[in-house]
Every structure is written in C-alpha cells, then in structure tokens.
Enzyme design. Sequence first.
Site, PDB file in Angstrom:
ATOM      1  CD  GLU A 265      77.019  16.703   8.501  1.00  0.00           C
ATOM      2  OE1 GLU A 265      75.801  16.743   7.531  1.00  0.00           O
ATOM      3  OE2 GLU A 265      77.234  15.757   9.455  1.00  0.00           O
TER       4      GLU A 265
ATOM      5  CG  ASP B 119      71.817  16.748  13.109  1.00  0.00           C
ATOM      6  OD1 ASP B 119      72.795  17.439  13.839  1.00  0.00           O
ATOM      7  OD2 ASP B 119      71.338  15.875  12.270  1.00  0.00           O
TER       8      ASP B 119
HETATM    9  C1  GLC Z   1      73.738  17.029   9.473  1.00  0.00           C
HETATM   10  C2  GLC Z   1      73.660  17.406  10.209  1.00  0.00           C
HETATM   11  C3  GLC Z   1      73.557  19.026  10.455  1.00  0.00           C
HETATM   12  C4  GLC Z   1      71.561  18.775   9.342  1.00  0.00           C
HETATM   13  C5  GLC Z   1      71.070  17.874   9.237  1.00  0.00           C
HETATM   14  C6  GLC Z   1      70.335  18.048   7.705  1.00  0.00           C
HETATM   15  O1  GLC Z   1      73.664  15.475   9.847  1.00  0.00           O
HETATM   16  O2  GLC Z   1      74.435  17.405  11.684  1.00  0.00           O
HETATM   17  O3  GLC Z   1      74.258  19.573  10.779  1.00  0.00           O
HETATM   18  O4  GLC Z   1      71.078  20.174   9.874  1.00  0.00           O
HETATM   19  O5  GLC Z   1      72.148  16.976   8.947  1.00  0.00           O
HETATM   20  O6  GLC Z   1      70.851  18.079   6.777  1.00  0.00           O
END
Ligand code: GLC
Length: 599
Positions: free
Chosen positions: A499, A304
């Site tokens: 988030e 991530d």
């Molecule tokens: C974010 C998320 C993830 C996402 C990634 C790229 O922090 O946790 O779900 O795919 O970054 O955007």
Amino acid sequence: MVAMKINRVFVPLLCVFISGLALGTLLSCGSRASGNKAEPVVWETLEELLSQMTLAEKAGQMTQAERGDLLKGDITRYALGSVLSGGGSAPSSNTPEGWVSMTNGFMEESLNTRAGIPIVYGLDAVHGHAIVKDATVLPHNIGLGAIAAGDPQRGAEAAYAAGRITAEEMLATGVRWNFAPVLGVAEDVRWGRTYESFSENVNIVTIMGAGYIRGLQDSGAAACMKHFLGEGQAINGRNQGNALLDRAGIERILPPYRAAIDAGALSLMPSFSSVNGIKMHEHKELLTSLLKDEMGFEGFLVSDWAAVRQLSGSTYKAQIANAINAGVDMVMATNGRDNWVSFIKNLEDLVNEGKIPMSRIDDAVLRILRFKQSIGLFDTPLTTAAGPVGSSAHRQTAREMVADSLVLLRNERNVIARLPEYRRILVAGQGANDIGMQCGGWTITWQGMHGPITKGTTVLEGIQEATKGKATVTYAADGKANGTFDAVIVVIGEDPYAEGEGDRSTQINIRSNDRDVLGQAGGYKCPVIVIMMSGRPMTIGDEYNKWDAFIAAWLPGTEGGGIADVLFGSRDFTGRTPYTWRKTINGEIVYPFGYGLTK
Ligand code: GLC
C-alpha cells in the site's frame, strides 16, 4: 445452546423447553441484539428471515470486526456479520489446524444467536493464502499480468489457476472470503499498489480479474472485487489520493467490474481514494446510482479498513450516515473494539432518528444474507477438518506461472542461450537468496519482510538445482568473490512493501546495495545477466546499457525455481511487460507496454 436445523428452521433447543431454570438460560442464550425476544426464527426465504430480525441484529450483520478486536462472546452478543484478519493477523498456531480452530470458534459463536446467521470470515489472500506459514505464495498480479500481456488466453488460464489454488488453500484453513482481486488499472508506477494491479491495460485487467474470480469461486471461495473505483488514476500515483475523472474516464475503467459481476462476484470494496474530490466511500452517485442501479450489482459493499473514519462529517456518527446512505452495506470497523461497538450504537441511533431509512438497512442486510447463502454458509457453516497448504502440485503450478511471467527485456549477443554452456557462474545480490524479497508485501505479514519467512525455493536454489553436476555456482550477496567466471547473474529489486508504504514521490531508483553489487559484477569481465524482482518497472535511467541481459521477474512468490527453468531450460520467454517502462518517471520510454523478447 444447540441449534437444530429443520427445513431451514433454526430452533434454539434450550429456548423451546422453557422452564423456570431455563428462563435464565433463555435470557443468556439470546444476544444483546435480540434482547429478551426469544421466539424461534422460522424462515424459508431470506426475506422472511430479514422480516424477523431486530434493528440490533441487522446492525450486527452490517458490522465487520478484526479478530484482534473481539472479546469472547462478542459475536453472539452483537450478532456480528463478519470477522476479518488484517494483514498478518494470524492465530498463534499459524497452521491450517490453528486457523480452522479459530474460524470454527467464531462460527459457533455466530450460530449461538437467536437468528443463527453464520458469520463470514475474510482476509487478503491476494497472491495465494500467503498469510499462512508454508502456504503456496503465487506471483503477485503484476507477474500474472505479464503472462497475459504475452498471451491473453494463457494469462486468463493462469488467473483461473491462481484463483483455484488460493481458494483450495483458504478452504483448507476454514476461510471462505477473499478480499481480492484488485481490479484497479494502475497508471502511475509511483503507486505502492502497482504490483497488486494486473496491468496499466484495462483489457488485461478485465480478462485477468474475471478469470481469477471464476477460479476462486468455482473452487468454493468468494471474491471481493476491489477497490471501486479510480484508485489507479490518483494524481501522481498517490495511494488513497484523488482522481479527476469525467464520465468517459469512468467508463474507460469500468470493464473489469462489469466482467467481474458477470463472473459472479457478490462483494465489492470501495476505494479509499476520491473521484473529483469526493471520497469513494461516500460517493452515492458511483456506489449506488452507477454500480448498484445502472450496472445491476446485486452483491454487497464492504468498506475498507476504518475508511469510514476518513469521510466528511464532523463526527463518526455523521461519517457513518454518509457511508451507509451512499451505498456501503457492511463496515470494516477496525482499529480497536470501540470502533465497531460504537458503529453499531451509532447505526441504530441514526435509524431511530430517521437519518438512515430502514429500507437502506434492509437492502444492505438482504445483500449480505444473499452473499452468505450463495457461498453455502447457511448449509455448511463449519469446516469439518483442516486441509493441506503448499502442496507440491500447487507449488509446481506456481513455478510454471513464474516461468511464464518472466520478461526478457535485453539479451545482447544471445548470452541467455549460452548460459547452459557455462561452467563457472557467480550469483550475486541479496534478492538471489531471499524468499521474503521475492514474495513482496502481503506475505506472512502485511508489509512482508526479508529473509526465510516461509517455505519456498530461492532464485539461487533454482539455479543450483538446474546446474547441478554441470557448473560450479558461487554465491556472493555483495558480489565480491575470488576467481574468474563465465557469467555473473545479479538479482536486484525492491524491499518488500504494501500500500502507501510503497508510494514514491519521485523516482524508483535501484537500491544503493544493488548498485554496489552491479559495480562489482562489471569487474569480472564476463557477461552480466540482471534479474529485477520488483513490484513495478523501476526507473533505471541508462543503467541497462551496461547489462548483457535484463529480465523482469516482478514478485514471483515462493517458487523462485521457475526463473532457472527458463534461464537454463529450453523454453522461450513468453512474458511481456504489462506496464510501460520509462527511464525516469514520466520520462523517455525504454520498453513500451507489451514489449519483451522471446529469446
Ligand atoms: C487494506 C487494503 C484493502 C484490504 C483491507 C483489509 O487497507 O486497502 O485492500 O482488503 O485493508 O486488509
């Protein structure tokens, strides 16, 4: 340099016709990754390709950079494996044509390398390709989960359609890889990502995740199941928090991943969160022993967003070793160009120092190459032409999903059935006329925002359409209007978030401006119908007792007209709540999981 494909032989033409003059070209046509080695890469199998790659080329393949962290020529120079758009990171021309021009440009850079391995472009099209202006924005997963809570088969069909529509609009813009679906089972509505989960019910998440993946991949795009695992079990619903799980607790939330693997998912994103105090991105027992060895997952793991930086280890280099040795195969090395450049340098050093075995590197790269081959990148790396987004056909399907996702929680004296008879209707609340609010996070920008941010139909517009020529519709965002009315429809909800920005430590209370509107609505001495647009059940206390009708609309996306289709149409409510609805956090249940009225 023009690359020519002969029976999978990628032969850089300039490197074949070597001359004194071309020698300079030769050195420039290679990349940092291949140094001065210019022998053509001849391969029939991926194993043969891997066997000819240098360590630098392998490290490049394991690197994913954000589009904004690249300099022209970086992809070629470092033979990068992937580029992503973080939330809201769009080309200046946020149109299909602008996206195709950008992604093809990156692709050409990746083909202009010794090994000619095509790059894969990824992003979060979590409720349609919602980063692109005027694309179809679908209901967030919580709404799709409400369809399934009412009728699992209907839900699975909606999930498949969601995947299909999303893939078609992604491919129209040259994007092949979607960081979706979320397979977390959200069990505490204080979690800001509750709406990205389909439900608190693992069976619903299982059928919806698999359905979505099949729809997405049958239509030519690639899924990335996420986030493995236990994100929905973090203590107090804290995003990126810690979950206390024994083996039985882990087994209980595995079915969505097993079904996703069976559905053909070939990439996975570990969770930022921890299990029993160990960060998932360095949890070798779960990432390798369980997921790869025991469950037989043959795809690859992409970290991530800069998640490696959160791991144990006193240096970035130590954190990288922990992540790769635990089973991470590609690193989303974001938050600045230095992070991915130093990732590559550190990775090479770790291998040369024997701290990461070459066998681990080869396993990671082969998984990545297998993924790229499976989605046809080697055969058709470039997008020939941009296609449409936001077609009327897609919008109509999305509108039907919205209608199917509505949950009727309260309907005193059958007031809903009488709506079509009313001649004077007041519509109130900011949410009634706010595309951004009905879409929620991951829309145009990462966090989403209020207002007319993309093309769609608001709840108000849908009501105006449905009652045209039959009723007078008055709109007052603050609920203040002159005159008398047969009914007041109040749309309340949450401000857009994504988030951790959506995490709540205590209650999820009705916004103060919405409370004011509800107060105004009560003054007209006529039935009050409340529609809640939220990313989760909000803590409503006993407020709902003052409402004649109460409908959960979740985060419906751009096609808000689907709400009026049910309110003023002849069809029943088929959605059921995919989450337990409590008066307060951990308090009295007001509507149990699966509850909902038909009329
Ligand atoms: C974010 C998320 C993830 C996402 C990634 C790229 O922090 O946790 O779900 O795919 O970054 O955007």
